[in-house]
Scaffold this motif. Structure first.
Motif, PDB file in Angstrom:
ATOM      1  N   THR A   1      -9.273   1.947  54.354  1.00  0.00           N
ATOM      2  CA  THR A   1      -9.053   0.524  54.566  1.00  0.00           C
ATOM      3  C   THR A   1     -10.095  -0.291  53.809  1.00  0.00           C
ATOM      4  OG1 THR A   1      -8.131   0.985  56.755  1.00  0.00           O
ATOM      5  CG2 THR A   1      -8.812  -1.277  56.306  1.00  0.00           C
ATOM      6  N   GLU A   2      -9.629  -1.164  52.925  1.00  0.00           N
ATOM      7  CA  GLU A   2     -10.526  -1.972  52.107  1.00  0.00           C
ATOM      8  C   GLU A   2     -10.181  -3.444  52.259  1.00  0.00           C
ATOM      9  OE1 GLU A   2     -10.119  -0.698  48.085  1.00  0.00           O
ATOM     10  OE2 GLU A   2     -10.726   1.364  48.478  1.00  0.00           O
ATOM     11  N   THR A   3     -11.189  -4.259  52.550  1.00  0.00           N
ATOM     12  CA  THR A   3     -10.995  -5.699  52.568  1.00  0.00           C
ATOM     13  C   THR A   3     -11.482  -6.273  51.237  1.00  0.00           C
ATOM     14  OG1 THR A   3     -13.156  -6.016  53.608  1.00  0.00           O
ATOM     15  CG2 THR A   3     -11.245  -5.866  55.071  1.00  0.00           C
ATOM     16  N   ILE A   4     -11.115  -7.504  50.969  1.00  0.00           N
ATOM     17  CA  ILE A   4     -11.500  -8.168  49.724  1.00  0.00           C
ATOM     18  C   ILE A   4     -12.650  -9.117  50.020  1.00  0.00           C
ATOM     19  CG2 ILE A   4     -10.700  -9.711  47.888  1.00  0.00           C
ATOM     20  CD1 ILE A   4      -7.865  -8.599  48.440  1.00  0.00           C
TER      21      ILE A   4
ATOM     22  N   SER B   1      -5.295 -10.582  57.786  1.00  0.00           N
ATOM     23  CA  SER B   1      -6.346  -9.986  58.621  1.00  0.00           C
ATOM     24  C   SER B   1      -6.794  -8.635  58.064  1.00  0.00           C
ATOM     25  CB  SER B   1      -5.837  -9.829  60.051  1.00  0.00           C
ATOM     26  OG  SER B   1      -6.799  -9.186  60.858  1.00  0.00           O
ATOM     27  N   ALA B   2      -5.839  -7.805  57.678  1.00  0.00           N
ATOM     28  CA  ALA B   2      -6.164  -6.465  57.183  1.00  0.00           C
ATOM     29  C   ALA B   2      -6.970  -6.513  55.896  1.00  0.00           C
ATOM     30  CB  ALA B   2      -4.878  -5.670  56.968  1.00  0.00           C
ATOM     31  N   LEU B   3      -6.691  -7.506  55.051  1.00  0.00           N
ATOM     32  CA  LEU B   3      -7.354  -7.595  53.756  1.00  0.00           C
ATOM     33  C   LEU B   3      -8.546  -8.548  53.757  1.00  0.00           C
ATOM     34  CD1 LEU B   3      -4.143  -7.684  51.537  1.00  0.00           C
ATOM     35  CD2 LEU B   3      -5.712  -5.759  51.827  1.00  0.00           C
ATOM     36  N   GLY B   4      -8.789  -9.190  54.894  1.00  0.00           N
ATOM     37  CA  GLY B   4      -9.918 -10.111  54.992  1.00  0.00           C
ATOM     38  C   GLY B   4      -9.713 -11.390  54.195  1.00  0.00           C
ATOM     39  N   LEU B   5      -8.481 -11.920  54.197  1.00  0.00           N
ATOM     40  CA  LEU B   5      -8.130 -13.086  53.390  1.00  0.00           C
ATOM     41  C   LEU B   5      -7.698 -14.265  54.252  1.00  0.00           C
ATOM     42  CD1 LEU B   5      -5.883 -11.302  50.723  1.00  0.00           C
ATOM     43  CD2 LEU B   5      -8.281 -11.942  50.468  1.00  0.00           C
TER      44      LEU B   5
ATOM     45  N   SER C   1      -5.721  -2.123  44.220  1.00  0.00           N
ATOM     46  CA  SER C   1      -5.403  -1.631  45.557  1.00  0.00           C
ATOM     47  C   SER C   1      -3.923  -1.841  45.836  1.00  0.00           C
ATOM     48  CB  SER C   1      -6.250  -2.370  46.608  1.00  0.00           C
ATOM     49  OG  SER C   1      -5.912  -1.973  47.916  1.00  0.00           O
ATOM     50  N   LYS C   2      -3.354  -0.907  46.586  1.00  0.00           N
ATOM     51  CA  LYS C   2      -1.955  -1.010  46.997  1.00  0.00           C
ATOM     52  C   LYS C   2      -1.840  -0.370  48.376  1.00  0.00           C
ATOM     53  CE  LYS C   2       2.618   0.956  46.006  1.00  0.00           C
ATOM     54  NZ  LYS C   2       3.391   1.864  45.129  1.00  0.00           N
ATOM     55  N   GLY C   3      -1.041  -0.967  49.235  1.00  0.00           N
ATOM     56  CA  GLY C   3      -0.891  -0.389  50.569  1.00  0.00           C
ATOM     57  C   GLY C   3       0.319  -0.939  51.291  1.00  0.00           C
ATOM     58  N   TYR C   4       0.549  -0.389  52.469  1.00  0.00           N
ATOM     59  CA  TYR C   4       1.671  -0.804  53.315  1.00  0.00           C
ATOM     60  C   TYR C   4       1.178  -1.136  54.719  1.00  0.00           C
ATOM     61  CZ  TYR C   4       4.932   1.349  49.928  1.00  0.00           C
ATOM     62  OH  TYR C   4       5.646   1.682  48.804  1.00  0.00           O
ATOM     63  N   LEU C   5       1.808  -2.137  55.315  1.00  0.00           N
ATOM     64  CA  LEU C   5       1.696  -2.385  56.741  1.00  0.00           C
ATOM     65  C   LEU C   5       3.093  -2.186  57.324  1.00  0.00           C
ATOM     66  CD1 LEU C   5      -0.625  -4.315  55.402  1.00  0.00           C
ATOM     67  CD2 LEU C   5      -0.761  -5.231  57.715  1.00  0.00           C
TER      68      LEU C   5
END
Length: 277
Positions: A82-85, A118-122, A265-269
């Protein structure tokens, strides 16, 4: 019973008590487990990610006796992935998302966008493309179908949670109807080249006139069918009640370095709910 089996049983018991599950794959660009599988389609990719996340998350969950109040919504993510920006790099990247709705509920759009931020800190996403839920066989997508989803997207633009919004698989007629009705016009429209090898000239002309970017994609109309999700749940945690689970929405995001045009970065929720029969 071995320690890992006991932990898995603990995870299964928590899963059995939950009414919803929220899965965040984190950054999968360098996810070695996925590369070994070499998924052949977007559907296979997300199903494999669901299975892997459930398995690795619930192998490390303590026994439910250690938890006084089991959560109704299980948060499932693997911390190292898990990575935030950070604020320092925000101006250097573009964050785009495509939201696949799995049920007729426009409120899922705000839920998905808020979860992604929220997940990406944006505080906002640069663009969101909407893929409405599949319609019954023989039913064609119409402006009436699109309107509640588009109104929700427009409200998120007005509240500055999204900068630009886009559509998927609209022909020239429907795209024109949307532009005539909408307060915020789409900035892009995706075209599936599986059904269209060449961009239709009338669509290209209209998009140019209204400054709409035409993009291509290879996504199926239903990114992860219910049966595929249930099979992933069974494979992930051996839950015999997997048939009770239904996906609500899936959001795929990409973080692109503007100056270099590469995907950082690439991901799914993935959000799903339990249906009690």
């Amino acid at each position: 019973m071995s320690g890992s089996n006991a932990q898995m049983d603990g995870g299964k018991q928590l899963f059995a008590q939950a009414s919803a599950v929220a899965i965040h794959t984190g950054n999968i660009v360098n996810w070695s487990r996925l590369k070994k599988k070499c998924p052949t389609s977007p559907s296979e990719e997300v199903a494999e990610l669901v299975k892997e996340n459930l398995y690795h998350r619930y192998c490390s969950i303590p026994h439910p006796q250690c938890i006084t109040e089991p959560p109704t919504t299980l948060e499932c993510s693997i911390a190292p992935e898990t990575e935030t920006i950070s604020p320092e790099e925000r101006e250097e990247v573009k964050v785009s998302a495509k939201l696949f709705l799995c049920e007729l509920d426009s409120s899922s759009i705000r839920d998905a966008v808020e979860n992604a931020c929220s997940a990406l800190g944006l505080s906002q996403l640069d663009s969101v493309i909407i893929a409405p839920p599949p319609l019954p066989d023989g039913t064609s997508l119409s402006l009436e179908h699109l309107q509640p989803y588009w109104e929700e997207l427009e409200s998120l633009v007005l509240s500055k949670r999204i900068v630009a919004i886009g559509t998927s698989d609209l022909d020239k007629v429907l795209l024109e109807q949307l532009c005539q009705w909408a307060q915020v016009n789409p900035s892009s429209n995706q075209v599936n080249l599986a059904s269209c090898c060449v961009m239709p000239p009338e669509l290209t002309a209209f998009a140019k006139e209204y400054d709409i970017q035409l993009l291509t994609h290879s996504d199926p109309k239903e990114l992860i069918p219910v049966l595929n999700f249930q099979e992933a749940v069974i494979a992930g945690i051996q839950d015999n009640l997997a048939y009770e689970w239904m996906t609500k929405w899936v959001l795929r995001y990409s973080v692109i370095v503007k100056s270099r045009g590469i995907i950082k970065s690439k991901g799914y929720l993935v959000h799903a709910k339990r249906i009690h029969y």
